[in-house]
Design a protein around this motif. Sequence first.
Motif, short mmCIF file in Angstrom:
data_model
loop_
_atom_site.label_atom_id
_atom_site.label_comp_id
_atom_site.label_asym_id
_atom_site.label_seq_id
_atom_site.Cartn_x
_atom_site.Cartn_y
_atom_site.Cartn_z
N ARG A 4 47.28 38.75 41.48
CA ARG A 4 46.06 38.78 42.27
C ARG A 4 44.87 39.14 41.39
O ARG A 4 44.99 39.93 40.45
CB ARG A 4 46.16 39.80 43.40
N SER A 5 43.70 38.59 41.71
CA SER A 5 42.49 38.93 40.97
C SER A 5 42.02 40.33 41.36
O SER A 5 42.45 40.88 42.39
CB SER A 5 41.39 37.91 41.27
N ALA A 6 41.12 40.88 40.58
CA ALA A 6 40.57 42.21 40.88
C ALA A 6 39.85 42.20 42.22
O ALA A 6 39.96 43.16 43.00
CB ALA A 6 39.62 42.64 39.77
N ASP A 7 39.14 41.13 42.52
CA ASP A 7 38.43 41.04 43.81
C ASP A 7 39.41 41.03 44.98
O ASP A 7 39.15 41.66 46.01
CB ASP A 7 37.56 39.78 43.85
N GLU A 8 40.52 40.32 44.82
CA GLU A 8 41.52 40.27 45.89
C GLU A 8 42.16 41.63 46.11
O GLU A 8 42.37 42.06 47.25
CB GLU A 8 42.59 39.23 45.55
N ARG A 9 42.45 42.32 45.02
CA ARG A 9 43.05 43.65 45.15
C ARG A 9 42.05 44.64 45.74
O ARG A 9 42.41 45.50 46.54
CB ARG A 9 43.55 44.13 43.79
N ARG A 10 40.79 44.51 45.35
CA ARG A 10 39.76 45.38 45.91
C ARG A 10 39.65 45.16 47.43
O ARG A 10 39.54 46.11 48.19
CB ARG A 10 38.42 45.07 45.22
N GLU A 11 39.69 43.89 47.81
CA GLU A 11 39.65 43.54 49.23
C GLU A 11 40.83 44.18 49.97
O GLU A 11 40.66 44.75 51.06
CB GLU A 11 39.71 42.02 49.37
N CYS A 48 40.33 49.01 40.29
CA CYS A 48 39.34 48.41 41.18
C CYS A 48 38.18 49.34 41.53
O CYS A 48 37.08 48.87 41.84
CB CYS A 48 40.01 47.96 42.48
N SER A 58 32.46 51.38 49.93
CA SER A 58 32.93 50.03 50.23
C SER A 58 33.43 49.92 51.66
O SER A 58 33.24 48.89 52.33
CB SER A 58 34.04 49.63 49.25
N ARG A 62 31.85 47.44 54.45
CA ARG A 62 32.72 46.46 55.09
C ARG A 62 32.60 46.54 56.61
O ARG A 62 32.46 45.52 57.29
CB ARG A 62 34.16 46.67 54.66
#
Length: 213
Positions: A4-11, A48, A58, A62
């Motif tokens: 997974r990308s960093a953005d996906e893991r952050r999400e 992240c 965050s 959100r």
Amino acid sequence: MTRRSADERREQLVEAAIRVMIRDGVARTTTRAVVSEAGLPLGAFHYCFRSKEELLHSVIERITLRSLAPATAPPAGEVSTRELIFRTLHAYWDQVRERPAEHMVTYELTQYALRQPGLAEVARRQYQHYLKVYSDHLEAIARLAGFRWTVPLPALARYGLSVMDGLTLNWLIDRDDVQAQAALDEYAEHLSTVAAPAPPEPHDAHDGAATRS
């Protein structure tokens, strides 16, 4: 296993944090609980987010974005200024009623941050963020309907935020839909009284000269 990308893991971590806060409370939400909920290793959190404080910001952003997204959508067809104001506020209120647990988390998060040494800035930034979002929201309504506010925007945004913040908290306590609806409509009615037609756009001098020639 898919990487997974960093953005996906952050999400994943932000959504997991919201679930843990709803289930266990903000004070009992630890980074270990969040990564466990997300099904990620502990190292993913530090990859992240620089700190728990950043995660809290965050989470606030959100929940705010989720609440306001339907309210900022352009209306279908032409509507009056009054109707647009009413629709916008009701779109936000529908989100409050659909996700009460998330809104409870935001109030709990404020109190938690104010009581924790070194975290008061989270609460200050939380309400600075709300104020900026609400101000942008008022500007968007005026732009969509082609009117201007007759009250200075900073004052109107702070006033509106105070009204909606208090209205939301009251409803979370008593869940009185009838009274909440009446108060919301009263506020919408007031907003429509401080909206005036926008002045016409000035014509470009060069365009005017070309028209006369």
